[in-house]
Design an enzyme around this catalytic site. Sequence first.
Site, mmCIF file in Angstrom:
data_model
loop_
_atom_site.group_PDB
_atom_site.id
_atom_site.type_symbol
_atom_site.label_atom_id
_atom_site.label_comp_id
_atom_site.label_asym_id
_atom_site.label_seq_id
_atom_site.Cartn_x
_atom_site.Cartn_y
_atom_site.Cartn_z
ATOM 1 N N PRO A 2 -5.304 -4.869 -45.340
ATOM 2 C CA PRO A 2 -4.446 -5.647 -45.465
ATOM 3 C C PRO A 2 -4.136 -6.581 -44.281
ATOM 4 O O PRO A 2 -3.818 -5.538 -43.355
ATOM 5 C CB PRO A 2 -2.706 -5.333 -46.820
ATOM 6 C CG PRO A 2 -3.593 -4.592 -46.930
ATOM 7 C CD PRO A 2 -4.281 -3.148 -46.487
ATOM 8 N N GLU A 3 -4.542 -8.011 -44.125
ATOM 9 C CA GLU A 3 -4.091 -8.583 -42.611
ATOM 10 C C GLU A 3 -2.502 -9.603 -42.889
ATOM 11 O O GLU A 3 -1.532 -9.352 -43.800
ATOM 12 C CB GLU A 3 -5.340 -9.169 -42.311
ATOM 13 C CG GLU A 3 -6.478 -8.305 -41.814
ATOM 14 C CD GLU A 3 -7.388 -9.279 -41.483
ATOM 15 O OE1 GLU A 3 -7.082 -10.365 -41.032
ATOM 16 O OE2 GLU A 3 -8.757 -8.551 -41.757
ATOM 17 N N HIS A 14 -1.202 8.886 -57.409
ATOM 18 C CA HIS A 14 -0.761 8.514 -55.742
ATOM 19 C C HIS A 14 0.176 7.667 -55.583
ATOM 20 O O HIS A 14 0.382 6.785 -54.578
ATOM 21 C CB HIS A 14 -2.096 7.873 -55.178
ATOM 22 C CG HIS A 14 -3.012 8.247 -55.569
ATOM 23 N ND1 HIS A 14 -3.414 9.393 -54.641
ATOM 24 C CD2 HIS A 14 -4.734 8.064 -55.748
ATOM 25 C CE1 HIS A 14 -4.714 10.164 -54.812
ATOM 26 N NE2 HIS A 14 -5.303 9.043 -55.576
ATOM 27 N N LYS A 43 -10.603 -13.302 -18.794
ATOM 28 C CA LYS A 43 -10.947 -12.407 -19.659
ATOM 29 C C LYS A 43 -12.451 -11.860 -19.532
ATOM 30 O O LYS A 43 -12.934 -13.060 -20.614
ATOM 31 C CB LYS A 43 -9.789 -12.420 -20.534
ATOM 32 C CG LYS A 43 -9.709 -10.705 -20.981
ATOM 33 C CD LYS A 43 -8.981 -11.521 -22.463
ATOM 34 C CE LYS A 43 -7.605 -9.810 -22.864
ATOM 35 N NZ LYS A 43 -7.994 -8.369 -21.792
#
Length: 283
Positions: free
Chosen positions: A2-3, A100, A162
């Site tokens: 999940p983000e 679970h 960068k």
Amino acid sequence: MPELPEVETVRAGLAPVMEGQVIARADVNRPDLRWPFPDRMAERLQGATVQQLRRRSKYILADLNTGETLLIHLGMSGRMLISGHTVGDFHHAHPAPAKHDHVVFHMGQGARITFNDARRFGAMDLMNTATQDEHWLVRDLGPEPLGNALNEAYLTTKLKGKNTPIKTALLDQKIIAGLGNIYVCEVLYRAGIHPARKAGRISAARVAGLVPIIRDVLSEAIAAGGSSLKDYRQADGELGYFQHGFQVYDRTGQPCQTPDCSGEITRIVQSGRSSFFCPQCQR
């Protein structure tokens, strides 16, 4: 995994049944998940009132009246499922215990929040609220992408010179907290930037333009309840549906959605993660 939009959706779903409520009992059914649980975790949670639920990056933070904050990380397959609570006309009865169900919060008003994690990559920890910014999981995180600290000047400075690819740079949690693979792919598509392009070689104007796009993509995903891929569900068990609006992610070989573009979505691997993009639109 999940983000940010998925974690924010779960936080919002938990808030009505946890904020301002007492944890009457906590069942901790194993000694660890990804890491060991803190000492006497069940005892320290019992009787505590949840004052506020917040999100930092991909972590849910529950501030308790005991001076501690409970950190929750969903990991790859973790779910926070609510039962015994009425939403509108629907009442979610308590299900039978499942294999679970590793941690169960019995709230004072009768609701039950169950943390179920088949793969056990999730985590929980208790930290001192006053010094929580020093906790090893959050101390090095960059600014929140939806907060004021992420602005054009900040991102331009961070990416200047960068040498890493822009995709890698945006996934660096020390630069921006919470951005994940799915949404970075979608952001770069909307910005017209190739994921392999060196971050330091992108003009300041284009870098600055990423900030509102990041906010738009994440806000749209949160409004859609996140993206349901594999294991993710909202706290009420419902699926998110932002995945139905993906423009590039997981669309290899499908036509680009940009008008008048004849390109097809391509997949490459960067640092072990799949990147999806249109080679004609993104340069």
